[in-house]
Scaffold this motif. Structure first.
Motif, PDB file in Angstrom:
ATOM      1  N   VAL A 146     -25.417   9.366  15.656  1.00  0.00           N
ATOM      2  CA  VAL A 146     -26.235  10.239  14.448  1.00  0.00           C
ATOM      3  C   VAL A 146     -26.378  11.779  14.735  1.00  0.00           C
ATOM      4  CG1 VAL A 146     -28.646  10.167  13.364  1.00  0.00           C
ATOM      5  CG2 VAL A 146     -27.530   8.764  13.695  1.00  0.00           C
ATOM      6  N   GLU A 149     -27.536  17.161  13.274  1.00  0.00           N
ATOM      7  CA  GLU A 149     -27.827  17.612  12.393  1.00  0.00           C
ATOM      8  C   GLU A 149     -28.934  16.894  10.605  1.00  0.00           C
ATOM      9  OE1 GLU A 149     -25.225  17.984  12.962  1.00  0.00           O
ATOM     10  OE2 GLU A 149     -24.927  20.064  13.724  1.00  0.00           O
ATOM     11  N   ASP A 150     -28.626  15.507  10.878  1.00  0.00           N
ATOM     12  CA  ASP A 150     -29.297  14.261   9.942  1.00  0.00           C
ATOM     13  C   ASP A 150     -30.446  13.858  10.675  1.00  0.00           C
ATOM     14  OD1 ASP A 150     -26.800  14.085   9.089  1.00  0.00           O
ATOM     15  OD2 ASP A 150     -25.709  12.390   9.269  1.00  0.00           O
ATOM     16  N   LEU A 153     -32.804  16.689   9.222  1.00  0.00           N
ATOM     17  CA  LEU A 153     -33.127  16.777   8.232  1.00  0.00           C
ATOM     18  C   LEU A 153     -34.248  15.351   7.411  1.00  0.00           C
ATOM     19  CD1 LEU A 153     -29.541  16.869   6.233  1.00  0.00           C
ATOM     20  CD2 LEU A 153     -31.607  18.213   6.132  1.00  0.00           C
ATOM     21  N   LEU A 154     -34.276  14.436   8.218  1.00  0.00           N
ATOM     22  CA  LEU A 154     -34.997  13.504   8.297  1.00  0.00           C
ATOM     23  C   LEU A 154     -36.398  13.944   9.369  1.00  0.00           C
ATOM     24  CD1 LEU A 154     -35.211  10.310   8.370  1.00  0.00           C
ATOM     25  CD2 LEU A 154     -34.509  10.019  10.784  1.00  0.00           C
TER      26      LEU A 154
END
Length: 183
Positions: A146, A149-150, A153-154
């Motif tokens: 993962v 960056e994801d 955001l999460l």
């Protein structure tokens, strides 16, 4: 031959760090109504010392914000030295949410910094991505597939939500993030 740069005295560094801690708390609690003289007094230094380090209120706010975020991000290696990656990330994320809640009170002050032409957030993303990547690379307990960056955001969404919910719900949100990232 050029003169060697002067090293900053230890007491000056301590004064600066104390000013940043006091300023972050004061701006979070009272916003722009905070008087620089009150910050200096609470930090145990003269107002001249404050202005020597931070010539404007905006410079002080910017430095206090960056100092606080750096402290949060720099906790990652120490937590990993003491705990497995998943538990270390849980503790770090809990501290990050506490930081975001405290920073929420600084929004008025940070808006004044932005209005002065300074971007207090310019390094935030890089620091946070580095901290997240440190946990992902640690011991294989967290998914490395993962993108950091994801994950950012999460946890940004969780941080925003956690400002508007009670502690038990915020804790459940952390559990959901960990479940999504667990290998």
């Amino acid at each position: 031959m050029a003169d060697a740069p002067r090293r900053t005295r230890r007491d000056a560094l301590e004064n600066r760090a104390r000013l940043l801690e006091v300023a972050a708390q004061a701006f979070a609690e009272h916003g722009l109504a905070t008087a620089p003289a009150a910050i200096a007094k609470k930090a145990g230094v003269g107002v001249g010392t404050l202005y020597r380090h931070f010539p404007t209120r905006e410079a002080l706010i910017d430095a206090a914000y960056r100092h606080q975020l750096a402290a949060v991000c720099e906790r990652a290696p120490a937590l990993l030295a003491e705990h497995p990656a998943e538990e270390a990330f849980r503790r770090w994320l809990t501290g990050f949410l506490d930081y975001v809640r405290a920073k929420h009170g600084m929004s008025e002050a940070l808006n004044a910094v932005i209005a002065s032409g300074v971007d207090p957030y310019s390094d935030s993303r890089t620091m946070l991505l580095h901290a997240i990547g440190t946990f992902q690379a640690a011991d294989g307990a967290l998914r490395a597939d993962v993108p950091s960056e994801d994950v950012l955001l999460l946890i940004g969404g969780v941080a925003y939500s956690a400002q508007h919910c009670e502690e038990p719900q915020a804790s459940r949100l952390i559990d959901l993030v960990l479940a999504a990232l667990a290998r």
